[in-house]
Write an enzyme that holds these catalytic residues in place. Sequence first.
Site, short mmCIF file in Angstrom:
data_model
loop_
_atom_site.label_atom_id
_atom_site.label_comp_id
_atom_site.label_asym_id
_atom_site.label_seq_id
_atom_site.Cartn_x
_atom_site.Cartn_y
_atom_site.Cartn_z
CG ASP A 13 8.10 -2.53 -6.54
OD1 ASP A 13 7.81 -2.65 -7.74
OD2 ASP A 13 7.26 -2.20 -5.68
CB SER A 14 7.70 1.33 -8.93
OG SER A 14 6.63 0.50 -8.54
CB CYS A 76 8.89 -3.17 -10.48
SG CYS A 76 7.77 -2.03 -11.27
CD GLU A 161 0.94 2.26 -3.16
OE1 GLU A 161 0.90 3.49 -3.12
OE2 GLU A 161 1.85 1.60 -3.70
CB CYS A 193 0.44 -5.63 -10.57
SG CYS A 193 0.72 -4.16 -9.57
CG HIS A 195 0.69 -2.93 -5.15
ND1 HIS A 195 1.92 -2.74 -5.72
CD2 HIS A 195 0.49 -1.87 -4.33
CE1 HIS A 195 2.44 -1.60 -5.27
NE2 HIS A 195 1.59 -1.07 -4.42
N1 DGL Z 1 5.36 -2.30 -8.91
C1 DGL Z 1 4.43 -2.02 -10.00
C2 DGL Z 1 4.25 -3.29 -10.84
O1 DGL Z 1 4.44 -4.39 -10.40
C3 DGL Z 1 3.10 -1.56 -9.47
C4 DGL Z 1 3.12 -0.16 -8.91
C5 DGL Z 1 3.48 0.88 -9.94
O2 DGL Z 1 2.71 1.11 -10.89
O3 DGL Z 1 4.56 1.44 -9.81
O4 DGL Z 1 3.91 -3.18 -11.97
#
Ligand code: DGL
Length: 275
Positions: A13-14, A76, A161, A193, A195
């Site tokens: 993930d990012s 992600c 966050e 997403c 989160h």
């Molecule tokens: N992990 C990213 C997503 O699911 C969300 C956070 C980001 O923008 O890096 O799109």
Amino acid sequence: MLKERRKYIGVFDSGFGGINILRGIVKELPNYNYIYLGDTARTPYGTRSKEVVYDFAKQAVDFLFAKNCGLVIFACNTASSDALRKIQQEYLPKRYPGQKVLGVLVPAAEEASAKTHTQRIGVAATEGTVQSGAFIRELKKINPRTKIFQNACPLLVPIIEEGEQDSEAARLILKKYLAPLIKKRIDTLILGCTHYGIMERQIKAIISKEIAIISEARVVPKKLRDYLKKHPEVEQGISRHGTIKFYTTDLTEKFTKLGSKFFGKKIDAQKIILS
Ligand code: DGL
């Protein structure tokens, strides 16, 4: 140096959000070995161009295959939108023939299509995911008659966050983001997403009970189980010691604190450099 013999499922993930998805996966499939990689030094991906996300995603794939992953999952959504297709179609055949990288978008789209009665599906996601049109593409592939309504919710990731999801400000922002989707009379809402699953309770308090919520932290683990059942050649390659390793490109107190919160128990991470 001894060559690592254990084989892992890699989850990328990012940043932290994918830990929420990993948590669901480990709950469903506790015996396998996992490696989590969060690119926290370069998060968020949601506001970046698709070319940059593709480059970062390639580096993540290189790292995870070098660490002996037998399967990689892009947790992600932003990386699963455009970069994943290019990785699957161009990068893997060239660099890692026979290796598999899966994403979170297709499982969410399949589940939403199975749940909707009215074929009116809403998608809440990052700017990058919305702009890629990837959810529209995947949902239309399953049923061309489906009507998809998307809304980018750029403030939700920082709110989560910062641990502000229960604040009044968060409620108002969420209401603003959801209003256009509710107005379109959707009967299913994809939380597109990593989160957003963290705010499911707050989302439920705003939308009607009639709207089904598709949370990737619930859907992806079940789809992964099905995938492994259908692909014994992949499944048999993954070791089963229940080992979980966490890697991050920026090891801050925030990573350990938020990561532990998202995972539901204390995590220890190692810092690495992606290039
Ligand atoms: N992990 C990213 C997503 O699911 C969300 C956070 C980001 O923008 O890096 O799109």
